[in-house]
Structure formats: C-alpha cells, structure tokens
Enzyme design. Structure first.
Site, PDB file in Angstrom:
ATOM      1  N   SER A 139       0.849  -1.197   0.000  1.00 56.18           N
ATOM      2  CA  SER A 139       0.000   0.000   0.000  1.00 56.18           C
ATOM      3  C   SER A 139       0.880   1.241   0.000  1.00 56.18           C
ATOM      4  CB  SER A 139      -0.870   0.015   1.263  1.00 56.18           C
ATOM      5  OG  SER A 139      -1.414   1.303   1.507  1.00 56.18           O
ATOM      6  N   TYR A 152      -2.309  -0.316  10.820  1.00 62.81           N
ATOM      7  CA  TYR A 152      -2.430  -0.739   9.415  1.00 62.81           C
ATOM      8  C   TYR A 152      -1.158  -0.389   8.651  1.00 62.81           C
ATOM      9  CZ  TYR A 152      -4.109  -0.936   4.614  1.00 62.81           C
ATOM     10  OH  TYR A 152      -4.249  -1.219   3.269  1.00 62.81           O
ATOM     11  N   LYS A 156       1.687  -2.862   6.692  1.00 55.74           N
ATOM     12  CA  LYS A 156       2.066  -2.746   5.271  1.00 55.74           C
ATOM     13  C   LYS A 156       3.565  -2.488   5.122  1.00 55.74           C
ATOM     14  CE  LYS A 156      -1.888  -3.770   3.563  1.00 55.74           C
ATOM     15  NZ  LYS A 156      -2.105  -5.043   2.833  1.00 55.74           N
TER      16      LYS A 156
END
Ligand SMILES: NC(=O)c1ccc[n+]([C@@H]2O[C@H](COP(=O)([O-])OP(=O)(O)OC[C@H]3O[C@@H](n4cnc5c(N)ncnc54)[C@H](O)[C@@H]3O)[C@@H](O)[C@H]2O)c1
Ligand SMILES: CC(=O)[C@H](C)O
Length: 257
Positions: A139, A152, A156
């Site tokens: 991402s 999060y 990633k």
C-alpha cells in the site's frame, strides 16, 4: 497449458478485480476468501463469463489453511504458478487508543497471512520443481505511515520488508516476490475507513475522509480495481521475470519513492 493463480481475499474489492484480470489473461484462477457467501456469488459470476475458476474458503491467518489452499490449487488445476497475497484488513484508531486486540488481529491477517502464503506457495513451487511468483498486497501505507492508521501502516511496512527478505532468499529457487502498493481505491475497505474516521471527527461527514485522501491524487481521480489489476497482471506475467523484491506504487500520484 494455462498457468494457475491463487488470489486471496478475491470475493470482492481489489482481489476480485485482480482475479478477473488474471482470468482474462488466460490463467486458471482460484478465488479465495473468508466470506463464503460472497465467494460463491463471485465464483458463479466468473463461471458465467466463461472463466476457468474454482473457489476455496479459508482464513489466511492460519498457516495450515494457507498450505491447504496451495494444495487445492495444484490438485484442481495441475500446478500452481502465481500466488497473490491480497487479503487484508484495516483499523482506524488514534495511536494512544491502539490496543492488543487490534495489533493482534491486523498483524495476524496482514502480516502473518502474507508470510504463511509466501511460505506455502514457495514450498509448492519447490515440490513441483518449477519457478513461481508471489505477489503481495502492500500500500502507499507501506511507504508512508498515516495518522489514525498506525497499525495498518505498520503491517504494510512489514509486508514491504518481507517482500524484500523473502525475495532475496527465494531467488535461488527461481521464485520472485514483489508487491503492489495501491493508493486510494473505492472498495469496502475504504467505505469502512471513511465510516470510522467520521467517528473521531465532529467536523467530518460520511465521505469526507475519502474525499480528503483522494483529493491529493495528482492524476485527479481515485483508484479503480482495474488500475491495480493492470500492475498485478504485469507482475504475474513473464515480462516481470527480472524484477524481484520490489514494492511498486500505483496510486495516481500520491507517494513518491
Ligand atoms: N482499497 C484501498 O484503497 C487499498 C489501498 C492500498 C492497499 N490495499 C490493500 O489491498 C488489499 C485488498 O483491499 P480491498 O480494498 O479490496 O479490501 P476489501 O476489504 O474490499 O477486500 C478484502 C477481502 O479480503 C477478505 N479477507 C479479510 N480477512 C481475511 C482472512 N483472514 N482470510 C481470508 N480472506 C480475508 C475479505 O472478506 C474481503 O473480501 C488489502 O490487503 C488492502 O490492505 C487497499
Ligand atoms: C487503505 C490503504 O491502504 C490506503 C491508506 O488507502
């Protein structure tokens, strides 16, 4: 003989777009998800379009289930050639409120799931005596960490790290490992992120967080699944055989690395 790809988390969202593109490219595709109802709907729709697909429901955070998934793919279509670790989950929380449950859950799915999927695919390629590809969902949050998305973003970044280290170790077996780093795509994931962001900001209405994130995109529109699928189609093809360990941004002009 057509090649075979597994795409985890492909009942909907980016994974579904990726799976459809690989099916259009001529791959046999194993659709996969933890959401069995949506998975079956997608399988039915793909079969109606004439694609060569099968489906398998399991949880990427289980090492044994990732191994079973790769075995299913090989048994169903003869061998495995491409494994896309797409499944992932999100969480929106102020850093000071991040708790054990969120850390556990996000790392188990986004990181452990990617490690287990890479290990299972690599062992299957070695067993087949063939080359193979692993393609991970990273991402923009794997290159830049964001407020309210700290856990999060950390997952990633971990995916980007494992993409590099596993690529270095698996190259000797003819296995490449790369990642795609999408920006802001209108999927169920962003619907959830937007809903959660509103809860923490009285000045925000539904849709405002998505608008704020996507307004910075230099090419002037938010991402569609096909934009991500275009990159994954390249990474799944022999045109990318000399590329490994890379986490490639496809974000319309948001993060520059
Ligand atoms: N949407 C974006 O803007 C964006 C941006 C960058 C990266 N990504 C990444 O791309 C991937 C796909 O994102 P999306 O937007 O399609 O998300 P999504 O939530 O729309 O789809 C994710 C799919 O994964 C499945 N899934 C979740 N946990 C699972 C588990 N434990 N086992 C098996 N399946 C599971 C879900 O059921 C769902 O169908 C994710 O890894 C996400 O982090 C998305
Ligand atoms: C969901 C995602 O990875 C970025 C932050 O849009």
């Amino acid at each position: 003989m057509p090649k075979t790809a597994v795409v985890t988390g492909s009942a909907g969202g980016l994974g579904k777009g990726i799976a459809e593109r690989l099916a259009m490219d001529g791959f046999n595709v194993v659709l996969h998800d933890i959401n069995e109802e949506l998975l079956k709907e997608t399988e039915e729709a793909f079969k109606k379009q004439g694609y060569n697909v099968a489906s398998y429901k399991s949880d990427v955070s289980s090492k044994s289930e990732q191994t079973e998934l790769t075995a299913f793919a090989a048994e169903t279509f003869g061998q495995l050639d491409v494994f896309v670790n797409n499944a992932g989950i999100d969480a929106v929380t102020p850093f000071l409120e991040v708790g054990e449950d969120q850390l556990e859950k996000l790392f188990r799915v986004n990181v452990f799931g990617t490690v287990y999927g890479t290990q299972a695919a690599a062992e299957q390629y070695k067993k087949q005596g063939t080359k193979g590809k692993v393609i991970n969902a990273c991402s923009i949050a794997g290159h830049e960490s964001y407020e309210m998305l700290s856990v999060y973003s950390a997952t990633k970044h971990a995916v980007r790290s494992f993409t590099q280290s596993s690529a270095k170790e698996l190259a000797q077996f003819g296995i490449t490992v790369n990642a795609y780093c999408p920006g802001v795509a209108k999927t169920a994931m962003w619907d959830r992120i937007d809903e959660e962001m509103v809860k923490y900001n009285d000045d925000m209405e539904l849709g405002d967080a998505f608008k704020e994130f996507s307004s910075a995109i230099k090419l002037g529109r938010y991402q569609e699944p096909k934009d991500v699928a275009n990159l994954v189609s390249f990474l799944a093809s022999s045109d990318s055989d000399y590329i490994t360990g890379q986490s490639i941004l496809t974000d319309g002009g948001l993060v520059y690395r």
